[in-house]
Structures are given as structure tokens and as C-alpha cells.
Design a protein around this motif. Structure first.
Motif, PDB file in Angstrom:
ATOM      1  N   LEU A   1       4.166   7.452   2.040  1.00 38.28           N
ATOM      2  CA  LEU A   1       4.341   6.038   1.716  1.00 38.28           C
ATOM      3  C   LEU A   1       3.209   5.537   0.824  1.00 38.28           C
ATOM      4  CD1 LEU A   1       5.555   4.629   5.159  1.00 38.28           C
ATOM      5  CD2 LEU A   1       6.873   4.774   3.050  1.00 38.28           C
ATOM      6  N   THR A   2       1.998   6.042   1.067  1.00 38.68           N
ATOM      7  CA  THR A   2       0.874   5.651   0.234  1.00 38.68           C
ATOM      8  C   THR A   2       1.100   6.064  -1.219  1.00 38.68           C
ATOM      9  OG1 THR A   2      -0.677   5.838   2.079  1.00 38.68           O
ATOM     10  CG2 THR A   2      -1.610   5.910  -0.121  1.00 38.68           C
ATOM     11  N   ALA A   3       1.662   7.265  -1.408  1.00 36.93           N
ATOM     12  CA  ALA A   3       1.952   7.721  -2.773  1.00 36.93           C
ATOM     13  C   ALA A   3       2.962   6.797  -3.443  1.00 36.93           C
ATOM     14  CB  ALA A   3       2.469   9.158  -2.737  1.00 36.93           C
ATOM     15  N   ARG A   4       3.971   6.363  -2.685  1.00 36.79           N
ATOM     16  CA  ARG A   4       4.963   5.451  -3.264  1.00 36.79           C
ATOM     17  C   ARG A   4       4.347   4.091  -3.585  1.00 36.79           C
ATOM     18  NH1 ARG A   4       9.588   5.711   1.092  1.00 36.79           N
ATOM     19  NH2 ARG A   4      10.479   4.054  -0.216  1.00 36.79           N
ATOM     20  N   ILE A   5       3.397   3.646  -2.745  1.00 37.25           N
ATOM     21  CA  ILE A   5       2.695   2.394  -3.049  1.00 37.25           C
ATOM     22  C   ILE A   5       1.913   2.534  -4.353  1.00 37.25           C
ATOM     23  CG2 ILE A   5       0.799   0.903  -2.284  1.00 37.25           C
ATOM     24  CD1 ILE A   5       1.781   1.366   0.587  1.00 37.25           C
TER      25      ILE A   5
ATOM     26  N   ASP B   1       7.931  -9.789  -8.312  1.00 37.09           N
ATOM     27  CA  ASP B   1       9.031  -8.836  -8.177  1.00 37.09           C
ATOM     28  C   ASP B   1       8.561  -7.558  -7.482  1.00 37.09           C
ATOM     29  OD1 ASP B   1      10.754 -10.582  -9.406  1.00 37.09           O
ATOM     30  OD2 ASP B   1      10.505  -9.702 -11.410  1.00 37.09           O
ATOM     31  N   LEU B   2       7.369  -7.071  -7.886  1.00 37.37           N
ATOM     32  CA  LEU B   2       6.858  -5.838  -7.284  1.00 37.37           C
ATOM     33  C   LEU B   2       6.443  -6.043  -5.834  1.00 37.37           C
ATOM     34  CD1 LEU B   2       4.752  -4.480 -10.287  1.00 37.37           C
ATOM     35  CD2 LEU B   2       6.947  -3.626  -9.472  1.00 37.37           C
ATOM     36  N   SER B   3       6.072  -7.288  -5.483  1.00 41.70           N
ATOM     37  CA  SER B   3       5.646  -7.540  -4.097  1.00 41.70           C
ATOM     38  C   SER B   3       6.777  -7.275  -3.116  1.00 41.70           C
ATOM     39  CB  SER B   3       5.145  -8.979  -3.948  1.00 41.70           C
ATOM     40  OG  SER B   3       6.223  -9.909  -3.989  1.00 41.70           O
ATOM     41  N   ASP B   4       8.024  -7.471  -3.565  1.00 40.73           N
ATOM     42  CA  ASP B   4       9.157  -7.197  -2.686  1.00 40.73           C
ATOM     43  C   ASP B   4       9.221  -5.704  -2.361  1.00 40.73           C
ATOM     44  OD1 ASP B   4      11.642  -8.013  -1.325  1.00 40.73           O
ATOM     45  OD2 ASP B   4      12.618  -6.790  -2.854  1.00 40.73           O
ATOM     46  N   ASP B   5       8.954  -4.843  -3.370  1.00 47.20           N
ATOM     47  CA  ASP B   5       8.927  -3.394  -3.125  1.00 47.20           C
ATOM     48  C   ASP B   5       7.828  -3.037  -2.136  1.00 47.20           C
ATOM     49  OD1 ASP B   5      10.981  -3.120  -4.946  1.00 47.20           O
ATOM     50  OD2 ASP B   5       9.631  -2.707  -6.626  1.00 47.20           O
ATOM     51  N   LEU B   6       6.652  -3.669  -2.296  1.00 45.45           N
ATOM     52  CA  LEU B   6       5.537  -3.378  -1.388  1.00 45.45           C
ATOM     53  C   LEU B   6       5.861  -3.815   0.041  1.00 45.45           C
ATOM     54  CD1 LEU B   6       2.552  -4.437  -3.677  1.00 45.45           C
ATOM     55  CD2 LEU B   6       3.199  -2.121  -3.037  1.00 45.45           C
ATOM     56  N   GLU B   7       6.560  -4.937   0.168  1.00 43.30           N
ATOM     57  CA  GLU B   7       6.918  -5.415   1.510  1.00 43.30           C
ATOM     58  C   GLU B   7       7.854  -4.431   2.199  1.00 43.30           C
ATOM     59  OE1 GLU B   7       8.959  -9.339   3.664  1.00 43.30           O
ATOM     60  OE2 GLU B   7       8.543  -9.336   1.514  1.00 43.30           O
TER      61      GLU B   7
ATOM     62  N   VAL C   1       2.753   4.289  -6.891  1.00 44.51           N
ATOM     63  CA  VAL C   1       3.694   4.170  -8.017  1.00 44.51           C
ATOM     64  C   VAL C   1       3.943   2.697  -8.339  1.00 44.51           C
ATOM     65  CG1 VAL C   1       6.070   4.598  -8.744  1.00 44.51           C
ATOM     66  CG2 VAL C   1       4.795   6.379  -7.551  1.00 44.51           C
ATOM     67  N   VAL C   2       4.126   1.876  -7.291  1.00 38.34           N
ATOM     68  CA  VAL C   2       4.338   0.443  -7.515  1.00 38.34           C
ATOM     69  C   VAL C   2       3.082  -0.190  -8.102  1.00 38.34           C
ATOM     70  CG1 VAL C   2       4.819  -1.769  -6.393  1.00 38.34           C
ATOM     71  CG2 VAL C   2       6.042   0.291  -5.672  1.00 38.34           C
ATOM     72  N   ASP C   3       1.925   0.201  -7.568  1.00 33.02           N
ATOM     73  CA  ASP C   3       0.656  -0.368  -8.034  1.00 33.02           C
ATOM     74  C   ASP C   3       0.434  -0.085  -9.516  1.00 33.02           C
ATOM     75  OD1 ASP C   3      -1.982  -1.637  -7.402  1.00 33.02           O
ATOM     76  OD2 ASP C   3      -2.715   0.319  -8.041  1.00 33.02           O
ATOM     77  N   ALA C   4       0.880   1.097  -9.965  1.00 35.11           N
ATOM     78  CA  ALA C   4       0.690   1.446 -11.370  1.00 35.11           C
ATOM     79  C   ALA C   4       1.496   0.552 -12.299  1.00 35.11           C
ATOM     80  CB  ALA C   4       1.079   2.911 -11.596  1.00 35.11           C
ATOM     81  N   GLN C   5       2.517  -0.114 -11.761  1.00 37.52           N
ATOM     82  CA  GLN C   5       3.351  -0.988 -12.588  1.00 37.52           C
ATOM     83  C   GLN C   5       2.791  -2.402 -12.695  1.00 37.52           C
ATOM     84  OE1 GLN C   5       7.660  -0.612 -11.646  1.00 37.52           O
ATOM     85  NE2 GLN C   5       7.023   0.980 -10.212  1.00 37.52           N
ATOM     86  N   LEU C   6       1.769  -2.712 -11.897  1.00 41.76           N
ATOM     87  CA  LEU C   6       1.192  -4.060 -11.949  1.00 41.76           C
ATOM     88  C   LEU C   6       0.541  -4.296 -13.302  1.00 41.76           C
ATOM     89  CD1 LEU C   6      -0.416  -4.275  -8.391  1.00 41.76           C
ATOM     90  CD2 LEU C   6       1.606  -5.490  -9.199  1.00 41.76           C
ATOM     91  N   PRO C   7       0.798  -5.444 -13.933  1.00 42.97           N
ATOM     92  CA  PRO C   7       0.234  -5.700 -15.261  1.00 42.97           C
ATOM     93  C   PRO C   7      -1.242  -6.019 -15.198  1.00 42.97           C
ATOM     94  CG  PRO C   7       1.433  -7.621 -14.481  1.00 42.97           C
ATOM     95  CD  PRO C   7       1.665  -6.541 -13.460  1.00 42.97           C
ATOM     96  N   GLU C   8      -1.936  -5.713 -16.300  1.00 47.73           N
ATOM     97  CA  GLU C   8      -3.342  -6.089 -16.428  1.00 47.73           C
ATOM     98  C   GLU C   8      -3.443  -7.589 -16.677  1.00 47.73           C
ATOM     99  OE1 GLU C   8      -6.005  -4.231 -16.074  1.00 47.73           O
ATOM    100  OE2 GLU C   8      -4.810  -2.460 -15.616  1.00 47.73           O
ATOM    101  N   PRO C   9      -4.507  -8.259 -16.205  1.00 37.63           N
ATOM    102  CA  PRO C   9      -4.647  -9.692 -16.480  1.00 37.63           C
ATOM    103  C   PRO C   9      -4.859  -9.926 -17.966  1.00 37.63           C
ATOM    104  CG  PRO C   9      -6.654  -8.811 -15.495  1.00 37.63           C
ATOM    105  CD  PRO C   9      -5.624  -7.723 -15.421  1.00 37.63           C
ATOM    106  N   PRO C  10      -4.316 -11.032 -18.503  1.00 31.31           N
ATOM    107  CA  PRO C  10      -4.491 -11.304 -19.935  1.00 31.31           C
ATOM    108  C   PRO C  10      -5.911 -11.728 -20.247  1.00 31.31           C
ATOM    109  CG  PRO C  10      -3.430 -13.165 -18.865  1.00 31.31           C
ATOM    110  CD  PRO C  10      -3.571 -12.092 -17.811  1.00 31.31           C
TER     111      PRO C  10
END
Length: 324
Positions: free
Chosen positions: A149-153, A73-79, A155-164
């Protein structure tokens, strides 16, 4: 004879190359039926591995599946952000091409309308230099757009989950636990020691409101001549505008945000009360006041310029004192 192509060549070299948003691995996965595959994995694992081990594997795969879908889902924002960056580079390339064309027309008019003489050659050089300055300013503006744009990236990166954690993972004792400490039991608290104080800041800059502000100015001046590199934070190798000011204040023990407009921190300062270390902040650029009506900024290279409030059409946010 005046060599017009040679005068215009430096402008042509400033035109950014075309940028293309890549079709990375995440985008390729998103194009497939990965969510359905993720949903099927836990059942397949439980059928293959029974008992406690099977339950642990199932739990881990289920959690990993949820995380994978979130990443897609977040990859769409990055694209979308990548597409905006491509568009920004294209606009800058078009603007600089227009500037080069204007330069050629002025040079041709100068040569045709004036007799060939040393004075004509000097005037032609001045015309070329003026348009090169405009092109470099447009590149600086592009750097500001890409920085935002880097700052906005981020923000998206911070939402990526940690691996289990893997199934059966055992909590390890903290690194500073004494030998034999049971897992999960915290060690005795270490004795409290005074917090290390930051290195003494210099106060050699006349008029600086604090020692930290003076030290930040000295640090920034030590980076004079560093080439402009978008996203750069390394003196001598490459810096952008907010990378320069953030690094300089870090040398003085003061932490400020990374992007230009976010560095509007501390009290706002009137123009007639500016002091060394104050920041001039636009919505896509930032510079540091050094005193005597001058400021230091990451042009190409890092250089000192007269204090101003205009920067190729950017919105001026004001003067700020991070140590105020």
C-alpha cells in the motif's frame, strides 16, 4: 500448576490495535466548495491590483487554483488507500485473535489430558511458542500488505503538482555561477573530473558471484538483531524485509527498488545454483541468500533462516541475482 494466561499473554500483545483512517485537512477542504472559491480568486485579485502586478498575481493564482483542484482529486485516492490499510490491520487482528484462541484450547486439552509433570510444562511451552510463531508470521504478512500500500501511495504522491512560483519571481543564477553572471545565462562548464568510484566491495563471502554481492551479504549480516519495523531502513533501530535488502545492496554501491516484489531484478536463478547475495522474492516478502542453505530476512528481529519458497501463503516469484 501451569499458568495458561501467562503462556497466552505474549500472543495477546501481538494483536494490532484498531486503525482508523483520519479525516485530514485535505479531506475537509474537499467537503467544501473549494473549486468555486479557487475560480473566484483570480478575478478578485485582478480587480484589487491593476497593471502588470495585477496580471502576474492573476496568473499565479489561476495556476495555484488548478493545482489545488488536482490535489483534491488525488486526496480521494489516498483516502481509499488509507481505508484499505485499516481493513488489512483489522484482518490481521482477527487472525491473531483466532490463533490465540486455538492456543488456549490446545493448552487446556494438554493440561486436562495429561498428568501434571515437568514434561507437561515443557509441552505447554512448546505449544505456546508454536502459536506465537504463527502470530508473528501473520504480522510479517501484514507488514507486506502495508508495504504494498505504501508503494501505491508513492505512485499517487508522484502525481502531486509542484507549487507555482510567486508572481515576479526572478530566475536566480546557478549557485556555481561566477560573480556578476546575468540571470538565465549558464556559467562556463566546470572541468570534467573522473566520476568517484564506489567504495571497494568486500569479497570475503565464499561463493559470492560478484564483490558487490559479497559486500551486500556482509552488510545484511551486520544488521542481525535489528527489530522489525514496517517501513524501517535503519540498522539497529528498525527494518522491514525490503528495507533490509535495499540498504544492504546500497552499502555495496548497487541500487535496487524499495518494495519486496519490485526487487525481482536481475536474472532468475535456479534453486540448485543459488549463491550469496541472491534474493528470494515473494509478492509480499524478500530475503537474501547467505550460503550453506541459509538466508537472512527481517523477521522480528533480523535473523538467519533456512532457505524456503513458502511464506504464509504468499506467492513465490523466484530467486533473483541483482548483480547478475
Amino acid at each position: 500448576m501451569i499458568d495458561i494466561p501467562s503462556l497466552v499473554a505474549p500472543l495477546s500483545r501481538l494483536v494490532p490495535g484498531p486503525a482508523v483512517a483520519g479525516d485530514g485537512p485535505v479531506a475537509q477542504l474537499a467537503a467544501g466548495d473549494l473549486p468555486a472559491l479557487v475560480d473566484a480568486l483570480p478575478a478578485a485579485a485582478e480587480a484589487a491590483v491593476t497593471g502588470t502586478a495585477g496580471t502576474a498575481v492573476t496568473r499565479t493564482l489561476t495556476e495555484a487554483g488548478r493545482r489545488a483542484v488536482t490535489v483534491l482529486d488525488l486526496s480521494d485516492d489516498l483516502e481509499k488507500l488509507a481505508d484499505e490499510a485499516v481493513t488489512a490491520v483489522g484482518r490481521a487482528a482477527g487472525d491473531i485473535t483466532v490463533i490465540a484462541g486455538q492456543c488456549v484450547r490446545q493448552l487446556v486439552a494438554l493440561v486436562v489430558g495429561a498428568p501434571l509433570s515437568p514434561a507437561t510444562a515443557v509441552a505447554a511451552g512448546a505449544v505456546a511458542a508454536e502459536h506465537r510463531g504463527r502470530a508473528e508470521a501473520r504480522l510479517t504478512a501484514l507488514g507486506g500488505e502495508l508495504e504494498a500500500l505504501t508503494a501505491r501511495i508513492g505512485v499517487v504522491d508522484a502525481q502531486l503538482p509542484e507549487p507555482p512560483a510567486g508572481p515576479g519571481a526572478i530566475e536566480a543564477a546557478p549557485p556555481d555561477a561566477p560573480a556578476g553572471s546575468p540571470p538565465g545565462v549558464p556559467p562556463a562548464e566546470p572541468p570534467i573530473t573522473p566520476e568517484a568510484a564506489p567504495a571497494a566491495a568486500s569479497a570475503d563471502i565464499p561463493g559470492a558471484p560478484t564483490p558487490q554481492a559479497g559486500a551486500a551479504v556482509e552488510a545484511a549480516q551486520s544488521a542481525l538483531g535489528t527489530p522489525y519495523v514496517w517501513g524501517g531502513t535503519t540498522p539497529g533501530a528498525g527494518m522491514d524485509c525490503s528495507g533490509l535488502t535495499q540498504w544492504a545492496y546500497a552499502q555495496a554501491g548497487v541500487d535496487i527498488p524499495r518494495t519486496a516484489d519490485a526487487q525481482a531484478v536481475g536474472p532468475q536463478v535456479p534453486a540448485d545454483q543459488l549463491a550469496p547475495g541472491d534474493l528470494a522474492v515473494w509478492d509480499g516478502h524478500v530475503a537474501m541468500i547467505t550460503g550453506d542453505g541459509m538466508m537472512i530476512e527481517a523477521g522480528d528481529p533480523v535473523q538467519q533462516s533456512p532457505v524456503r519458497t513458502e511464506n504464509i501463503g504468499m506467492g513465490f516469484l523466484g530467486f533473483y541475482r541483482p548483480t547478475g
